[in-house]
Design a protein around this motif. Sequence first.
Motif, PDB file in Angstrom:
ATOM      1  N   TRP A 265      -1.628  -4.698   4.969  1.00 16.69           N
ATOM      2  CA  TRP A 265      -0.658  -4.296   3.959  1.00 16.69           C
ATOM      3  C   TRP A 265      -0.995  -4.892   2.587  1.00 16.69           C
ATOM      4  O   TRP A 265      -0.389  -4.530   1.597  1.00 16.69           O
ATOM      5  CB  TRP A 265       0.748  -4.724   4.369  1.00 16.69           C
ATOM      6  N   GLN A 266      -1.980  -5.786   2.540  1.00 19.37           N
ATOM      7  CA  GLN A 266      -2.374  -6.404   1.270  1.00 19.37           C
ATOM      8  C   GLN A 266      -3.553  -5.694   0.614  1.00 19.37           C
ATOM      9  O   GLN A 266      -3.672  -5.684  -0.607  1.00 19.37           O
ATOM     10  CB  GLN A 266      -2.733  -7.875   1.501  1.00 19.37           C
ATOM     11  N   ASN A 267      -4.411  -5.147   1.437  1.00 18.59           N
ATOM     12  CA  ASN A 267      -5.623  -4.519   0.904  1.00 18.59           C
ATOM     13  C   ASN A 267      -6.062  -3.419   1.866  1.00 18.59           C
ATOM     14  O   ASN A 267      -6.260  -3.676   3.055  1.00 18.59           O
ATOM     15  CB  ASN A 267      -6.728  -5.571   0.754  1.00 18.59           C
ATOM     16  N   TYR A 268      -6.205  -2.205   1.359  1.00 21.30           N
ATOM     17  CA  TYR A 268      -6.615  -1.092   2.223  1.00 21.30           C
ATOM     18  C   TYR A 268      -8.057  -1.296   2.657  1.00 21.30           C
ATOM     19  O   TYR A 268      -8.962  -1.388   1.829  1.00 21.30           O
ATOM     20  CB  TYR A 268      -6.471   0.244   1.500  1.00 21.30           C
ATOM     21  N   SER A 272      -7.027  -0.480   8.105  1.00 19.83           N
ATOM     22  CA  SER A 272      -5.649  -0.423   7.607  1.00 19.83           C
ATOM     23  C   SER A 272      -4.903   0.840   8.016  1.00 19.83           C
ATOM     24  O   SER A 272      -3.669   0.850   8.092  1.00 19.83           O
ATOM     25  CB  SER A 272      -5.636  -0.528   6.078  1.00 19.83           C
ATOM     26  N   ASN A 292       3.575  -5.345  -1.996  1.00 20.04           N
ATOM     27  CA  ASN A 292       2.175  -5.759  -1.923  1.00 20.04           C
ATOM     28  C   ASN A 292       1.297  -5.050  -2.954  1.00 20.04           C
ATOM     29  O   ASN A 292       0.099  -5.303  -3.020  1.00 20.04           O
ATOM     30  CB  ASN A 292       1.618  -5.485  -0.526  1.00 20.04           C
ATOM     31  N   LEU A 294       0.154  -2.195  -2.827  1.00 22.05           N
ATOM     32  CA  LEU A 294      -0.932  -1.579  -2.069  1.00 22.05           C
ATOM     33  C   LEU A 294      -1.343  -0.269  -2.729  1.00 22.05           C
ATOM     34  O   LEU A 294      -0.516   0.609  -2.975  1.00 22.05           O
ATOM     35  CB  LEU A 294      -0.488  -1.324  -0.629  1.00 22.05           C
TER      36      LEU A 294
END
Length: 310
Positions: A265-268, A272, A292, A294
């Motif tokens: 959820w922080q970085n695709y 993810s 986040n 995102l």
Amino acid sequence: MNLLPIVFTCDDNYFKYASVVICSIINNCSKNINYEINILSEFISDDNKKKAQDLVKNHSNFSIKYHVINIENPEKYHLNSYMSLSTYYRFFIFDLLKDYDRILYLDSDIIVDNDISFYATIDFENKPAICSPSIYVQNLLTKNIDHDFTRAYFSDVLKMKNNEEYFNAGVILFNAKLIREKGIDQKFFEAISTIKNPVFQDQDILNSVLSNNGGVKMIANEYNFTSSMKISLKRIFMNTIKQKLGKKRNNWFTIYHYVGKIKPWQNYNIDSSLFLYYAYKTPFIKEIINSNQLSLTKTQKTIFWLQSKF
């Protein structure tokens, strides 16, 4: 019907991620099992509780209960890296949930992508817990990699002998009845004083105590899959169609565990999509994306939204 009590330990901020795990269980559940979700936390807001209730309200074999945790002397619980005090809440499971003989503990950074109803009946073989190995830690020991988690720490501090006994604590089926009968639950708290600076925090304590009190029954890595792999939107879509048609899906894992500091959820990232597939089915999706920041393309958002309707 058989009952499967499941425990999550989290704070109010992390609750939205635990709810994604709950959603993934619902989407892959057996209709012949009652799933009782137990949330151990210092506080969960009424708004979050309402959203979670919306998630389960149409599933008669699911219920959610909340248990308030108040830890005295929190400074004695060793923490490092990105972990929070809530990781130690599971030590309180056996006192708070006294009526259950077996309890499945799940981390909030996993996805259940297949039926886990077997946890309601699997034989403990007189072991206090059932777990999957930590490939990462076992490799540290086997290859003698330069790390704080040394062979000396493993044998002299944790008092463990066999590398292959070390498990990942993100998915544990506790033999709660046996643990209470043998007083193992109290030994978790005692170990906080004897293992003062555990490298992997409560996971080290759980491994040490259980290893020295009967050991654990190990099951395959697919039930706590910690290796990163590419999970494409196409793969998820094909498995969704197969599930709807009652056909066998292509599953390399039952439980996928997002270990490490960077969460989906922080970085695709390459894996993810699996998290977002289920997150879009929850009332928390907007909050997850916005909190986040995102970054998703319009095409990705459209695909995830469409899949959430299946």
